[in-house]
Enzyme design. Sequence first.
Site, short mmCIF file in Angstrom:
data_model
loop_
_atom_site.label_atom_id
_atom_site.label_comp_id
_atom_site.label_asym_id
_atom_site.label_seq_id
_atom_site.Cartn_x
_atom_site.Cartn_y
_atom_site.Cartn_z
N HIS A 1 -39.57 -50.14 44.08
CA HIS A 1 -41.15 -49.92 45.33
C HIS A 1 -41.75 -49.25 44.49
O HIS A 1 -41.12 -48.10 43.80
CB HIS A 1 -40.44 -49.98 46.37
CG HIS A 1 -39.85 -48.40 46.58
ND1 HIS A 1 -38.88 -47.73 46.80
CD2 HIS A 1 -41.07 -47.19 47.26
CE1 HIS A 1 -39.41 -46.85 46.79
NE2 HIS A 1 -40.44 -46.19 47.70
N ASP B 1 -45.12 -46.49 46.33
CA ASP B 1 -44.87 -46.93 48.32
C ASP B 1 -45.70 -47.22 48.30
O ASP B 1 -47.14 -47.37 48.33
CB ASP B 1 -45.34 -44.94 47.95
CG ASP B 1 -44.10 -44.18 47.89
OD1 ASP B 1 -42.31 -44.27 47.67
OD2 ASP B 1 -44.19 -43.10 47.03
N HIS C 1 -40.41 -46.67 41.49
CA HIS C 1 -38.96 -45.41 41.34
C HIS C 1 -37.86 -46.69 42.69
O HIS C 1 -38.21 -47.22 43.58
CB HIS C 1 -39.57 -44.54 42.30
CG HIS C 1 -40.75 -44.36 43.04
ND1 HIS C 1 -41.48 -45.08 43.84
CD2 HIS C 1 -39.83 -43.97 44.27
CE1 HIS C 1 -42.29 -44.57 44.45
NE2 HIS C 1 -41.03 -44.25 44.78
N ARG D 1 -42.95 -35.59 51.31
CA ARG D 1 -43.59 -36.18 50.28
C ARG D 1 -44.64 -36.30 50.72
O ARG D 1 -44.73 -36.31 52.08
CB ARG D 1 -43.24 -37.61 50.55
CG ARG D 1 -43.32 -38.15 49.28
CD ARG D 1 -43.20 -39.75 49.06
NE ARG D 1 -44.46 -41.00 50.23
CZ ARG D 1 -43.34 -42.11 50.70
NH1 ARG D 1 -43.09 -42.34 49.90
NH2 ARG D 1 -44.44 -42.27 51.91
FE LIG Z 1 -40.94 -44.34 47.60
#
Ligand SMILES: [Fe+2]
Length: 273
Positions: free
Chosen positions: A99, A101, A248, A263
């Site tokens: 995907h 993000d 990723h 994150r």
């Molecule tokens: Fe991710």
Amino acid sequence: MNLSPQVLPLTPNIGAEIDGIDLSAELDAATLRFIRQALLKYLVIFFRDQVLTLEQHKDLGRCFGELHVHPAAGLEGHPEIFVVHADEQSTRIAGEDWHSDVSCDQNPPMASVLHLHSVPDSGGDTLFANMYAAFDTLSDHMQSFLSGLIAVHESEHVYRDRYAQHAKMRDAAYPVAEHPVVRTHPETGRKALFVNSTFTTQIKGLSSDESAVLLHFLFDHIQSPEFQCRFHWQRHSVAVWDNRCVQHYALWDYFPQVRHGYRVTIKGDRPYC
Ligand SMILES: [Fe+2]
């Protein structure tokens, strides 16, 4: 620059580790320029042994732009912080499929900055794939066919079960967006494939069978090992990746061990062809 940085490419196509920069310090203009250029060149960059508070982590994210807030989840008191956590209670983890993000947002985040505080004894690596290379290696005919297409990115099937306990998600609508299958990177001008197997559900203007077959082909193509690097995390490693040209995949091969970190994501432009 606060120190003399060293760049160690992981592969010829994607990824570099950068030594010699303390990300907890206030970064001067030359260091920031160096980091931003490295991100554009290597697409994902890694730093080791960075001890950051949540505020320092957010400050690092702000070096790239205004912080994005995840539509489904955020840390209490720090809405810009997305918690990445897996332990012996986990039945699934975020990111365990290819995907980019939050591609379901109208303006998906341009970059993500992940900092891990706890890592398993082994495993828990992240794979990153170069979407410029994924586009460049297609035939001219396929490139021009894809360049006129729009894809639908949905999120309910991803977020409904995973974040149902979050008050934020109970009343909120699950984001849906339409983006070009091939997007132009606003800083490099290069073309990148922008469909992913987590959020992209259909290609507009094709029959459902045609759309399914084409997406299957693209999702398979995107996973080619030649486009990838694989990062092995240590405690206090930081990764910064460019969601406009990178996908990723977070490996969950360490159950029941703990992997934990935070994150932040940085607001991005609306994708265009
Ligand atoms: Fe991710």
